[in-house]
Design a protein around this motif. Structure first.
Motif, PDB file in Angstrom:
ATOM      1  N   LEU A   1      -5.633   6.730   3.964  1.00 60.60           N
ATOM      2  CA  LEU A   1      -5.445   5.955   2.735  1.00 60.60           C
ATOM      3  C   LEU A   1      -6.750   5.278   2.317  1.00 60.60           C
TER       4      LEU A   1
ATOM      5  N   ARG B   1      -1.331   8.605  -5.714  1.00 60.75           N
ATOM      6  CA  ARG B   1      -1.428   7.387  -4.913  1.00 60.75           C
ATOM      7  C   ARG B   1      -0.269   6.415  -5.164  1.00 60.75           C
TER       8      ARG B   1
ATOM      9  N   GLU C   1       1.777   5.050  -2.089  1.00 60.76           N
ATOM     10  CA  GLU C   1       1.162   5.848  -1.024  1.00 60.76           C
ATOM     11  C   GLU C   1       1.310   5.225   0.362  1.00 60.76           C
TER      12      GLU C   1
END
Length: 300
Positions: free
Chosen positions: A257, A220, A223
């Motif tokens: 996400l 992440r 990200e």
């Protein structure tokens, strides 16, 4: 003596898969013919990959080994494609394998379909517990570029995967893999091909795809930047009639996400990502599967 013309170039990017690479190589040499070439690009492996390749090179002089400093899968694929001589390219991952008879199946498809740009084949997914599942390719309809892009990017009605897909090399040269992307670098390429290539399918399995637990891990770091760069890369190579889809696709990436943040317990980021998706495409963000999850984040 003139070398035989290469029909299919098999390109294998390899990074730290020395223990699994023999399975992939054996699956190719087990159905070898003069109209094939095999290029393995070692992407700066730190394990015994080069030793494994040296052993195979001694037994199979037709194997071409390219060694480069670690630059990622996209760069390794681009290097192999640039060196390939075949009219078509099959990109085989180092931890997977060709299914028996795959090459002859592809030859038959090519003989029956002139000027094909992409062949989607079946695949056998092999899971860690030994279970296997046959996955058949999704037909690609005759439609406008916009409809095809929407089907692939937003509706996910068209599936393209490495190992079980054959590509016209000239199309891959026109749209190389974006080397600046850490993940999902195949999506811009596949979107371009879906829109531009003549596509045919075969239900015959072309590859056995081995699933690994580490393939489910999600990095992440930065990200959001990577996700938005992915959107830019996808639409940079699509025609004007597709550009209005970019807002919805950006919303879709924010929803991805959002899911990843939820899974990692990062409620603050999850709320922010969902808010971004909601602003970009309310209809998409308010689908029940997302809205139900987002409602749990509401703090009284």
């Amino acid at each position: 003596m003139k070398s035989p013309e290469v029909l299919i170039s098999l390109v294998v990017p390899a990074y730290n898969y020395g223990k699994l690479l023999p399975r992939a190589l054996d699956s190719v040499f087990g159905q070898w013919a003069d109209d094939l070439e095999l290029i393995v690009v070692n992407d700066g492996s730190r394990d015994n990959t080069l030793e494994v390749l040296a052993g195979y090179s001694a037994r199979y002089p037709q194997l071409q080994v390219v060694d480069q400093a670690n630059a990622g899968a996209a760069a390794a694929r681009n290097k192999g494609i640039a060196l390939a001589r075949g009219r078509y390219v099959l990109l085989l991952d180092a931890d997977d394998e060709l299914a028996p008879g795959a090459i002859e199946t592809l030859r038959e498809v090519l003989r029956a379909n002139a000027d094909v740009g992409m062949v989607l084949g079946g695949q056998i997914s092999v899971f860690p517990d030994g279970k296997e599942r046959l996955r058949l390719p999704t037909p690609v309809p005759r439609a406008s570029a916009r409809e095809l892009a929407r089907s692939y990017l937003l509706e996910k009605r068209i599936t393209v995967s490495h190992c079980c897909t054959l590509f016209a090399r000239e199309l891959l040269l026109r749209r190389p893999y974006p080397e600046g992307l850490r993940t999902s670098e195949d999506i811009p390429v596949f979107a371009f091909l879906v829109v531009n290539a003549k596509v045919v399918t075969t239900d015959v399995p072309i590859a056995r795809i081995h699933k690994h637990p580490d393939s489910l891990r999600h990095n992440r770091e930065n990200e959001e930047d990577y996700a938005m760069n992915l959107v830019d890369e996808v639409f940079a190579s699509l025609p004007d009639e597709c550009q209005d889809l970019s807002v919805r696709y950006r919303a879709q990436r924010y929803l991805s996400l959002f899911r990843a943040a939820l899974l990692s317990g990062d409620r603050s980021s999850a709320r922010r990502f969902y808010g971004q998706a909601l602003r970009l495409s309310p209809m998409q963000a308010m689908r029940w599967t997302y809205l139900r999850k987002a409602s749990r984040l509401v703090v009284a």
